[in-house]
Motif scaffolding. Structure first.
Motif, mmCIF file in Angstrom:
data_model
loop_
_atom_site.group_PDB
_atom_site.id
_atom_site.type_symbol
_atom_site.label_atom_id
_atom_site.label_comp_id
_atom_site.label_asym_id
_atom_site.label_seq_id
_atom_site.Cartn_x
_atom_site.Cartn_y
_atom_site.Cartn_z
ATOM 1 N N UNK A 58 10.852 2.962 10.633
ATOM 2 C CA UNK A 58 9.835 3.275 11.569
ATOM 3 C C UNK A 58 10.222 3.029 13.006
ATOM 4 N N UNK A 59 10.616 1.492 13.023
ATOM 5 C CA UNK A 59 11.062 1.263 14.505
ATOM 6 C C UNK A 59 12.446 1.970 14.962
ATOM 7 N N UNK A 60 13.484 1.839 13.993
ATOM 8 C CA UNK A 60 14.262 2.758 14.303
ATOM 9 C C UNK A 60 14.401 4.248 14.844
ATOM 10 N N UNK A 61 13.509 4.751 14.260
ATOM 11 C CA UNK A 61 12.903 6.478 14.569
ATOM 12 C C UNK A 61 12.266 6.176 15.938
ATOM 13 N N UNK A 64 0.774 -1.202 -0.151
ATOM 14 C CA UNK A 64 -0.052 -0.058 0.139
ATOM 15 C C UNK A 64 0.857 1.171 0.074
ATOM 16 N N UNK A 65 2.134 1.307 0.671
ATOM 17 C CA UNK A 65 2.811 2.319 0.852
ATOM 18 C C UNK A 65 3.324 2.550 -0.549
ATOM 19 N N UNK A 66 3.561 1.538 -1.336
ATOM 20 C CA UNK A 66 4.494 1.851 -2.812
ATOM 21 C C UNK A 66 2.924 2.344 -3.752
ATOM 22 N N UNK A 67 1.965 1.984 -3.336
ATOM 23 C CA UNK A 67 0.732 2.307 -4.225
ATOM 24 C C UNK A 67 0.295 3.716 -4.138
ATOM 25 N N UNK A 68 0.397 4.180 -2.832
ATOM 26 C CA UNK A 68 -0.448 5.459 -2.606
ATOM 27 C C UNK A 68 0.625 6.122 -1.930
ATOM 28 N N UNK A 69 1.518 6.133 -1.373
ATOM 29 C CA UNK A 69 2.596 6.957 -0.658
ATOM 30 C C UNK A 69 4.101 6.799 -1.062
ATOM 31 N N UNK A 70 4.298 6.405 -2.274
ATOM 32 C CA UNK A 70 5.850 6.221 -2.796
ATOM 33 C C UNK A 70 6.834 7.145 -2.338
ATOM 34 N N UNK A 71 6.670 8.401 -2.010
ATOM 35 C CA UNK A 71 7.547 9.411 -1.808
ATOM 36 C C UNK A 71 7.724 9.620 -0.157
ATOM 37 N N UNK A 72 7.057 8.978 0.324
ATOM 38 C CA UNK A 72 6.978 8.894 1.893
ATOM 39 C C UNK A 72 8.286 8.586 2.512
ATOM 40 N N UNK A 73 9.045 7.686 1.927
ATOM 41 C CA UNK A 73 10.167 6.950 2.429
ATOM 42 C C UNK A 73 11.395 7.484 1.891
ATOM 43 N N UNK A 74 11.257 8.399 0.729
ATOM 44 C CA UNK A 74 12.611 9.010 0.251
ATOM 45 C C UNK A 74 13.628 9.534 1.178
ATOM 46 N N UNK A 75 14.841 9.401 1.007
ATOM 47 C CA UNK A 75 15.393 8.912 -0.115
ATOM 48 C C UNK A 75 15.603 7.175 -0.087
ATOM 49 N N UNK A 76 14.963 6.620 1.075
ATOM 50 C CA UNK A 76 15.150 5.397 1.375
ATOM 51 C C UNK A 76 14.203 4.284 0.324
ATOM 52 N N UNK A 77 14.467 3.167 0.688
ATOM 53 C CA UNK A 77 13.506 2.284 -0.104
ATOM 54 C C UNK A 77 12.311 1.834 0.655
ATOM 55 N N UNK A 78 11.212 1.646 -0.014
ATOM 56 C CA UNK A 78 9.954 1.226 0.344
ATOM 57 C C UNK A 78 10.246 -0.072 1.361
ATOM 58 N N UNK A 79 10.928 -1.135 1.051
ATOM 59 C CA UNK A 79 11.352 -2.228 1.858
ATOM 60 C C UNK A 79 12.074 -1.964 3.056
ATOM 61 N N UNK A 80 12.503 -0.683 3.334
ATOM 62 C CA UNK A 80 13.139 -0.335 4.480
ATOM 63 C C UNK A 80 12.216 0.430 5.490
ATOM 64 N N UNK A 81 10.919 0.714 4.986
ATOM 65 C CA UNK A 81 9.998 1.216 5.898
ATOM 66 C C UNK A 81 9.566 0.913 7.337
ATOM 67 N N UNK A 82 9.508 -0.211 7.503
ATOM 68 C CA UNK A 82 9.305 -0.839 8.959
ATOM 69 C C UNK A 82 10.537 -0.893 9.806
ATOM 70 N N UNK A 83 11.741 -1.159 9.230
ATOM 71 C CA UNK A 83 12.880 -0.945 10.257
ATOM 72 C C UNK A 83 13.094 0.435 10.392
ATOM 73 N N UNK A 128 12.153 7.929 21.529
ATOM 74 C CA UNK A 128 12.067 7.289 22.709
ATOM 75 C C UNK A 128 13.073 7.650 23.652
ATOM 76 N N UNK A 129 14.339 7.160 23.136
ATOM 77 C CA UNK A 129 15.575 7.486 24.022
ATOM 78 C C UNK A 129 15.880 8.737 24.312
ATOM 79 N N UNK A 130 15.326 9.625 23.448
ATOM 80 C CA UNK A 130 15.505 11.041 23.386
ATOM 81 C C UNK A 130 14.583 11.959 24.318
#
Length: 176
Positions: free
Chosen positions: A50-53, A29-48, A58-60
């Motif tokens: 989000x969790x890294x962020x 769905x991200x690639x279909x409706x929000x492909x620019x949301x993750x730029x400059x990263x790849x959509x396959x990196x989205x979950x990681x 949280x730690x700050x």
């Protein structure tokens, strides 16, 4: 984030709040409706990403309000399950998660609205888990040194805890 947090004096009871629209845990769905949301990263990196962020914020001493959209056009059971997995992975962080019902705008305005009547069991479970997380964590957003605000916040916390009890009963009803 660490430098900004230090400059802002974010430590102990001092925190800042930010809203982040995750919208979906589904790469499809991200690639279909929000492909620019993750730029400059790849959509396959989205979950990681989000969790890294989430960990970094949280730690700050940042409190985060995340949003997820329910009922994107052509959303499948698998798409909703991917969002559920991501919500579950965010539970340990100091965040609230707001479920948003899809309302078409922009290029999607010709699509119909998504209504509660169209929600599947998976949608309801996503809605419930988001709300339960919000009810559990929202009181942590209510820190104050003022006696009047502490009293007000105690009443608000009681309201949230009653909501948690209600959500747990709803879960029991949902599972039967």
């Amino acid at each position: 984030v660490e430098e900004i947090s230090e400059l802002m004096g974010l430590y102990g009871d001092n925190y800042s709040v930010v809203e982040i629209g995750i919208e979906t845990g589904s790469p499809r769905l991200l690639s279909k409706y929000m492909p620019g949301k993750v730029k400059p990263f790849k959509i396959s990196e989205w979950r990681d990403m989000v969790l890294h962020s989430a960990e970094l914020l949280h730690s700050n001493n940042w409190l985060v309000c995340y949003s997820f959209i329910l009922g994107l056009p052509r959303e499948t059971r698998d798409d909703v399950l991917k969002s559920l997995e991501l919500v579950d992975e965010l539970r340990s962080y100091n965040c609230v998660i707001i479920p948003i019902i899809f309302m078409p705008a922009g290029a999607l305005r010709k699509r119909g609205d998504f209504a509660f009547e169209q929600m599947t069991n998976e949608h309801w479970e996503l809605f419930r888990r988001c709300m339960e997380q919000t009810l559990r964590k929202a009181p942590s957003f209510l820190k104050s040194d003022s006696l009047v605000k502490k009293i007000r916040n105690a009443f608000i916390r009681a309201f949230f805890y009653l909501g948690i009890i209600k959500m747990r009963r709803w879960k029991i009803g949902f599972e039967t």
